[in-house]
Motif scaffolding. Structure first.
Motif, mmCIF file in Angstrom:
data_model
loop_
_atom_site.group_PDB
_atom_site.id
_atom_site.type_symbol
_atom_site.label_atom_id
_atom_site.label_comp_id
_atom_site.label_asym_id
_atom_site.label_seq_id
_atom_site.Cartn_x
_atom_site.Cartn_y
_atom_site.Cartn_z
ATOM 1 N N MET A 207 0.889 -1.237 0.035
ATOM 2 C CA MET A 207 -0.186 -0.022 0.052
ATOM 3 C C MET A 207 0.703 1.194 0.068
ATOM 4 O O MET A 207 0.613 2.167 -0.840
ATOM 5 C CB MET A 207 -0.912 0.015 1.123
ATOM 6 C CG MET A 207 -2.362 -0.819 1.099
ATOM 7 S SD MET A 207 -3.113 -0.771 2.589
ATOM 8 C CE MET A 207 -3.734 0.939 2.682
ATOM 9 N N GLY A 208 1.898 1.262 0.910
ATOM 10 C CA GLY A 208 2.783 2.387 0.896
ATOM 11 C C GLY A 208 3.422 2.830 -0.427
ATOM 12 O O GLY A 208 3.727 3.811 -0.994
ATOM 13 N N LEU A 209 3.829 1.541 -0.886
ATOM 14 C CA LEU A 209 4.655 1.765 -2.218
ATOM 15 C C LEU A 209 3.859 2.235 -3.513
ATOM 16 O O LEU A 209 4.394 3.144 -4.155
ATOM 17 C CB LEU A 209 5.361 0.237 -2.543
ATOM 18 C CG LEU A 209 6.655 -0.151 -1.619
ATOM 19 C CD1 LEU A 209 7.017 -1.259 -2.031
ATOM 20 C CD2 LEU A 209 7.850 1.018 -1.779
ATOM 21 N N ILE A 210 2.575 1.731 -3.330
ATOM 22 C CA ILE A 210 1.670 1.820 -4.527
ATOM 23 C C ILE A 210 1.140 3.486 -4.202
ATOM 24 O O ILE A 210 1.238 4.194 -5.340
ATOM 25 C CB ILE A 210 0.377 0.963 -4.375
ATOM 26 C CG1 ILE A 210 0.992 -0.499 -4.767
ATOM 27 C CG2 ILE A 210 -0.603 1.640 -5.538
ATOM 28 C CD1 ILE A 210 -0.195 -1.491 -4.455
ATOM 29 N N PHE A 211 0.903 3.951 -3.298
ATOM 30 C CA PHE A 211 0.171 5.146 -3.160
ATOM 31 C C PHE A 211 1.609 6.244 -3.292
ATOM 32 O O PHE A 211 1.420 7.287 -4.228
ATOM 33 C CB PHE A 211 -0.201 5.237 -1.403
ATOM 34 C CG PHE A 211 -0.971 6.646 -1.313
ATOM 35 C CD1 PHE A 211 -2.214 6.808 -1.656
ATOM 36 C CD2 PHE A 211 -0.149 7.834 -0.893
ATOM 37 C CE1 PHE A 211 -3.070 8.103 -1.382
ATOM 38 C CE2 PHE A 211 -0.847 9.049 -0.786
ATOM 39 C CZ PHE A 211 -2.178 9.105 -0.997
ATOM 40 N N THR A 212 2.773 6.006 -2.929
ATOM 41 C CA THR A 212 3.878 6.721 -3.200
ATOM 42 C C THR A 212 4.190 6.767 -4.678
ATOM 43 O O THR A 212 4.392 7.929 -5.162
ATOM 44 C CB THR A 212 5.043 6.484 -2.419
ATOM 45 O OG1 THR A 212 4.808 6.335 -0.918
ATOM 46 C CG2 THR A 212 6.247 7.239 -2.401
ATOM 47 N N ALA A 213 4.136 5.856 -5.300
ATOM 48 C CA ALA A 213 4.430 5.780 -6.721
ATOM 49 C C ALA A 213 3.397 6.362 -7.469
ATOM 50 O O ALA A 213 3.621 7.264 -8.362
ATOM 51 C CB ALA A 213 4.501 4.030 -7.195
#
Length: 419
Positions: A207-213
């Motif tokens: 979730m963190g990686l997707i939202f940041t990306a």
């Protein structure tokens, strides 16, 4: 022709998919079967399959690598097992790949308005909420969120692709209107909360990686404040162990016998050993689950799950590889593995290239959605096997297939002034 009866049927079935996925994998299968039957009926009634054939030909390299992977997965059964009814059924079970081609063709035949997508995704979230309510109030099963799904982990990594689509769609509207859509923002928040309370640690990271990306790629500065607030919230949750957050993080470093980490490592070791014994075509896509017990004995491994209450499972843990690449290596060998990696690498490259092409802004977002769906699949595949699970596999097929279809026909989704 996008206003004929068949186009309307395709549109209805595709719009039905998200709601079906929130209910049951059996309902998903019904939607895909109806979609395939509709495509065949169109060809028979119009006495021409030219359009269907053209959508198939447009995939070119994808057909090659999908074909090689399928052949390798099937040959593995014949070369490494004693073929029987169960193996034949598993080979026949690989027919789900037809659904991808059905979605590609349907993607060339439909237009979606912003309003339709907006309300559809919101209804999908509403059905998910009802599923969680059913879980807690009717069957009284918890504490981890799983809705009507088999378990919390499947619920978590299945929701990552639709959550990503919600993020891309909301960012698209935000860049266009310079204001936040409250319905989509609520939907994103709600699905994010659901994923969080599955307590799946790999899903938290994803979730963190997707939202940041998504925020960086689409340059949504507003989201930087969300990231900062989220990071602060997680630090507080860890410090004070809100919702058992700290316990779950600390548990990630527990590799004692019976822990989920230990169980996964042993499964990885077993599937690597299977690959070494059957390096070319593997043993058949689903066969490793059946062979795992024998390899435990061969390798001298005791792989029993131990619950948080310290209760040891009475039987060894027999499951898929809990790593999609190792699952492919064991089931399809080097031929299937190279095909799988080539297929996703070229898909991501194709979608990325379309995001850079001068043209409709909408088509760029379609390409972005397809690219991120493939990346989310690979990300969740590090510790799970999303191709082995109906719901997660179906979301990949659905999103990637429609995106390929739209881009193959170079057909942007329809502009709408309504929201």
């Amino acid at each position: 022709m996008k206003n004929d009866i068949f186009s309307k049927l395709y549109k209805f079935l595709l719009l039905s998919f998200p709601v079906a996925s929130a209910l049951s994998w059996k309902v998903i299968d019904i939607v895909f079967v109806l979609l395939i039957v509709t495509i065949l009926s169109e060809g028979v009634l119009t006495r021409s399959f030219v359009a269907q054939w053209n959508s198939f030909k447009a995939l070119k390299w994808a057909n090659l690598f999908i074909g090689l992977w399928l052949v390798s997965s099937i040959l593995g059964y014949f070369l490494a097992t004693d073929m029987g009814p169960e193996r034949v059924e598993e080979i026949f079970g690989l027919r789900w790949i037809i659904s991808f081609y059905a979605c590609v063709y349907a993607g060339t035949r439909v237009d979606f308005s912003e309003n339709e997508l907006r309300w559809l995704l919101s209804i999908f979230v509403g059905v998910l909420l009802l599923g969680v309510g059913y879980q807690y109030l009717v069957i009284k099963h918890g504490p981890r969120f799983e809705g009507t799904y088999e378990n919390a982990n499947i619920f978590a990594y299945t929701l990552l692709i639709p959550w990503t689509i919600l993020l891309v769609f909301e960012a698209m509207l935000y860049r266009k209107r310079k204001s936040t859509d409250p319905l989509l923002a609520f939907s994103i928040f709600t699905v994010g909360v659901m994923i969080f309370f599955t307590m799946g640690r790999s899903s938290w990271l994803a979730m963190g990686l997707i939202f940041t990306a998504v925020s960086l790629i689409l340059r949504v500065r507003r989201n930087m404040y969300v990231i900062a607030a989220g990071a602060l919230g997680l630090l507080l949750a860890f410090q004070f162990n809100f919702f058992g957050f700290k316990d779950r993080i600390v548990y990630s470093f527990d590799f004692s016998s019976g822990s989920s980490q230990s169980v996964r490592v042993n499964l990885w070791r077993v599937n690597w050993e299977i690959f070494k014994d059957h390096p070319v075509f593997g043993i058949g896509f689903y066969e490793n689950i059946r062979m795992t017990g024998d390899y435990y004995v061969k390798m001298g491994i005791e792989n029993y799950e131990v619950s948080t209450d310290g209760i040891r499972s009475p039987v060894p843990y027999l499951n898929h590889a809990h790593n999609q690449l190792l699952q492919i290596m064991a089931g399809s060998g080097a031929v299937g593995t190279v095909s799988y990696l080539a297929m996703f690498s070229m898909a991501i490259f194709y979608f990325f290239r379309r995001t850079q092409r001068v043209g409709s802004e909408r088509v760029k977002y379609v390409a972005m959605a397809g690219m991120l769906a493939c990346l989310v699949h690979l990300l969740t595949g590090l510790v799970e096997c999303p191709l082995m699970v109906h719901q997660s596999r179906s979301w990949l097929i659905f999103v990637a297939g429609i995106c390929f279809g739209i881009l193959a026909g170079d057909t942007p989704v329809k502009e709408s002034s309504e929201v």
